[in-house]
Design a protein around this motif. Structure first.
Motif, short mmCIF file in Angstrom:
data_model
loop_
_atom_site.label_atom_id
_atom_site.label_comp_id
_atom_site.label_asym_id
_atom_site.label_seq_id
_atom_site.Cartn_x
_atom_site.Cartn_y
_atom_site.Cartn_z
N ASP A 1 16.73 0.38 -4.58
CA ASP A 1 17.99 0.95 -4.11
C ASP A 1 18.42 0.43 -2.74
OD1 ASP A 1 18.04 2.44 -6.45
OD2 ASP A 1 17.16 4.21 -5.51
N ARG A 2 17.57 0.52 -1.76
CA ARG A 2 17.97 0.14 -0.39
C ARG A 2 17.80 -1.35 -0.11
NH1 ARG A 2 16.19 4.64 3.88
NH2 ARG A 2 17.04 6.44 2.79
N LEU A 3 16.72 -1.94 -0.60
CA LEU A 3 16.45 -3.35 -0.30
C LEU A 3 16.95 -4.29 -1.39
CD1 LEU A 3 12.90 -2.89 1.27
CD2 LEU A 3 15.10 -3.06 2.43
N GLN A 4 17.53 -3.72 -2.44
CA GLN A 4 18.16 -4.50 -3.51
C GLN A 4 17.24 -5.54 -4.13
OE1 GLN A 4 21.48 -3.64 -4.59
NE2 GLN A 4 20.76 -1.92 -3.38
N TRP A 5 15.98 -5.17 -4.35
CA TRP A 5 15.02 -6.07 -4.99
C TRP A 5 15.37 -6.15 -6.47
CZ3 TRP A 5 11.42 -9.30 -3.13
CH2 TRP A 5 10.59 -9.92 -4.07
N THR A 6 15.64 -7.34 -6.97
CA THR A 6 16.01 -7.52 -8.38
C THR A 6 14.89 -8.15 -9.19
OG1 THR A 6 17.04 -9.65 -7.90
CG2 THR A 6 18.47 -7.69 -7.86
N GLY A 7 13.84 -8.63 -8.53
CA GLY A 7 12.73 -9.27 -9.23
C GLY A 7 11.77 -8.24 -9.79
N GLU A 8 10.67 -8.74 -10.31
CA GLU A 8 9.66 -7.89 -10.94
C GLU A 8 8.96 -7.03 -9.90
OE1 GLU A 8 5.43 -8.35 -13.37
OE2 GLU A 8 6.80 -10.06 -13.30
N ILE A 9 8.79 -5.75 -10.24
CA ILE A 9 7.96 -4.83 -9.46
C ILE A 9 6.90 -4.27 -10.39
CG2 ILE A 9 7.82 -2.77 -8.03
CD1 ILE A 9 10.76 -3.10 -7.33
N ARG A 10 5.66 -4.48 -10.01
CA ARG A 10 4.52 -4.09 -10.85
C ARG A 10 3.77 -2.91 -10.24
NH1 ARG A 10 0.86 -8.87 -13.00
NH2 ARG A 10 2.90 -9.23 -13.92
N ALA A 11 3.37 -1.97 -11.07
CA ALA A 11 2.49 -0.88 -10.66
C ALA A 11 1.06 -1.37 -10.79
CB ALA A 11 2.71 0.34 -11.54
N ILE A 12 0.27 -1.19 -9.72
CA ILE A 12 -1.14 -1.61 -9.73
C ILE A 12 -2.02 -0.49 -9.21
CG2 ILE A 12 -0.56 -4.07 -9.44
CD1 ILE A 12 -1.50 -3.75 -6.48
N ALA B 1 0.86 -1.18 0.00
CA ALA B 1 0.00 0.00 0.00
C ALA B 1 0.89 1.23 0.00
CB ALA B 1 -0.91 0.00 1.23
N ALA B 2 0.35 2.34 -0.44
CA ALA B 2 1.14 3.57 -0.53
C ALA B 2 1.69 4.00 0.83
CB ALA B 2 0.28 4.69 -1.13
N ASP B 3 1.02 3.64 1.92
CA ASP B 3 1.49 4.05 3.24
C ASP B 3 2.20 2.94 4.02
OD1 ASP B 3 -0.77 2.54 3.69
OD2 ASP B 3 -1.74 4.00 5.01
N ASP B 4 2.52 1.81 3.39
CA ASP B 4 3.28 0.75 4.07
C ASP B 4 4.70 1.22 4.34
OD1 ASP B 4 1.29 -1.18 4.24
OD2 ASP B 4 1.91 -2.22 2.40
N ASP B 5 5.19 0.96 5.54
CA ASP B 5 6.56 1.28 5.92
C ASP B 5 7.42 0.07 5.60
OD1 ASP B 5 8.97 1.98 7.04
OD2 ASP B 5 8.14 2.50 9.01
N ILE B 6 7.93 0.00 4.38
CA ILE B 6 8.67 -1.19 3.97
C ILE B 6 10.02 -1.31 4.65
CG2 ILE B 6 7.45 -1.37 1.77
CD1 ILE B 6 10.03 -0.34 0.42
N LEU B 7 10.64 -0.21 5.02
CA LEU B 7 11.93 -0.28 5.69
C LEU B 7 11.80 -0.91 7.08
CD1 LEU B 7 13.53 3.12 4.63
CD2 LEU B 7 13.88 0.83 3.63
N LYS B 8 10.67 -0.73 7.71
CA LYS B 8 10.40 -1.34 9.01
C LYS B 8 10.36 -2.87 8.90
CE LYS B 8 6.77 -1.50 12.54
NZ LYS B 8 5.44 -1.01 12.89
N HIS B 9 10.03 -3.37 7.73
CA HIS B 9 9.88 -4.81 7.52
C HIS B 9 10.93 -5.36 6.55
CE1 HIS B 9 6.12 -4.83 9.72
NE2 HIS B 9 5.77 -3.76 9.06
N ALA B 10 12.12 -4.78 6.57
CA ALA B 10 13.17 -5.17 5.63
C ALA B 10 13.51 -6.65 5.72
CB ALA B 10 14.42 -4.32 5.86
N GLU B 11 13.52 -7.22 6.92
CA GLU B 11 13.85 -8.64 7.07
C GLU B 11 12.80 -9.53 6.42
OE1 GLU B 11 14.78 -9.75 11.10
OE2 GLU B 11 16.23 -8.13 11.30
N LEU B 12 11.54 -9.17 6.56
CA LEU B 12 10.47 -9.95 5.95
C LEU B 12 10.53 -9.85 4.43
CD1 LEU B 12 8.08 -11.76 6.65
CD2 LEU B 12 6.66 -9.71 6.83
N ILE B 13 10.86 -8.67 3.92
CA ILE B 13 11.01 -8.48 2.48
C ILE B 13 12.22 -9.26 1.97
CG2 ILE B 13 11.47 -6.78 0.66
CD1 ILE B 13 9.69 -4.83 2.35
N GLU B 14 13.29 -9.27 2.74
CA GLU B 14 14.47 -10.05 2.36
C GLU B 14 14.11 -11.53 2.23
OE1 GLU B 14 18.20 -10.86 1.11
OE2 GLU B 14 17.45 -8.84 1.48
N ALA B 15 13.34 -12.05 3.18
CA ALA B 15 12.89 -13.44 3.10
C ALA B 15 11.98 -13.65 1.89
CB ALA B 15 12.18 -13.84 4.39
#
Length: 192
Positions: free
Chosen positions: A127-138, A84-98
């Protein structure tokens, strides 16, 4: 597993515009249901009839990712997440890494076209979380957002259903010189 009501989904065009880094833009059938269920809902939409892959809200994933049926679907490549536009993804970096080992696609949601927070989410993912997979705009994704989206790191776009995909494909040929750095490449420099 109980199945949630499939009426709780985000509308999307039947085709997805793919624009992977270093490749030409192309269209493909949209295989992903974009589910807008809440973290309180336990069940997923029915994936046996209709679309077999689902993008779930990240807030839902946080609550349900350890459930065996959810894990099984994720391992099979049938679950991705959307932020979501207001999700704090940096707070959940470990979960995103997994999630890098599980999610074949992640998405950033535009609740309304003029809300640009999902551009920032995507830039942080790249940039910060180094996501290399697909990122889609929805969500409320318009043709006008494609060039900026491609610059910050989106490589696929699930346009709003009323958008013309043939016109969308032509957006990437409008400019031959890049004057600012982007996720895709460095800006052109003048020979002085």
């Amino acid at each position: 597993m109980t199945h949630a009501n499939t009426a709780t989904q985000i509308a999307a065009h039947e085709q997805v515009l793919h624009f992977p880094k270093g490749q030409e833009p192309s269209l493909a059938p949209n295989e992903w249901l974009i589910w807008s269920g809440s973290a309180d809902e336990g069940g997923l939409p029915d994936l046996e009839h209709g679309k077999h892959k689902v993008l779930v809200p990240f807030s839902w994933w946080i609550t349900h990712h350890k459930e065996s049926d959810v894990t099984k679907l994720a391992v099979n490549g049938q679950i991705g997440v959307w932020f979501a536009a207001d999700d704090d993804i940096l707070k959940h970096a470990e979960l995103i890494e997994a999630g890098k080992a599980l999610w074949p696609v992640v998405a950033a949601h535009f609740p309304i076209f003029r809300d640009g927070r999902s551009f920032s989410t995507t830039a942080l993912l790249r940039d910060r979380l180094q996501w290399t997979g697909e990122i889609r705009a929805i969500g409320d994704v318009l043709i006008d957002q494609l060039l900026q989206g491609a610059r910050v790191g989106f490589d696929s776009f699930s346009l709003r259903p009323d958008q013309n995909t043939e016109v969308a494909l032509k957006q990437f040929d409008l400019f031959s010189v890049t004057t600012q750095n982007s996720w895709r490449d460095r800006r052109a420099t003048a020979n002085i």
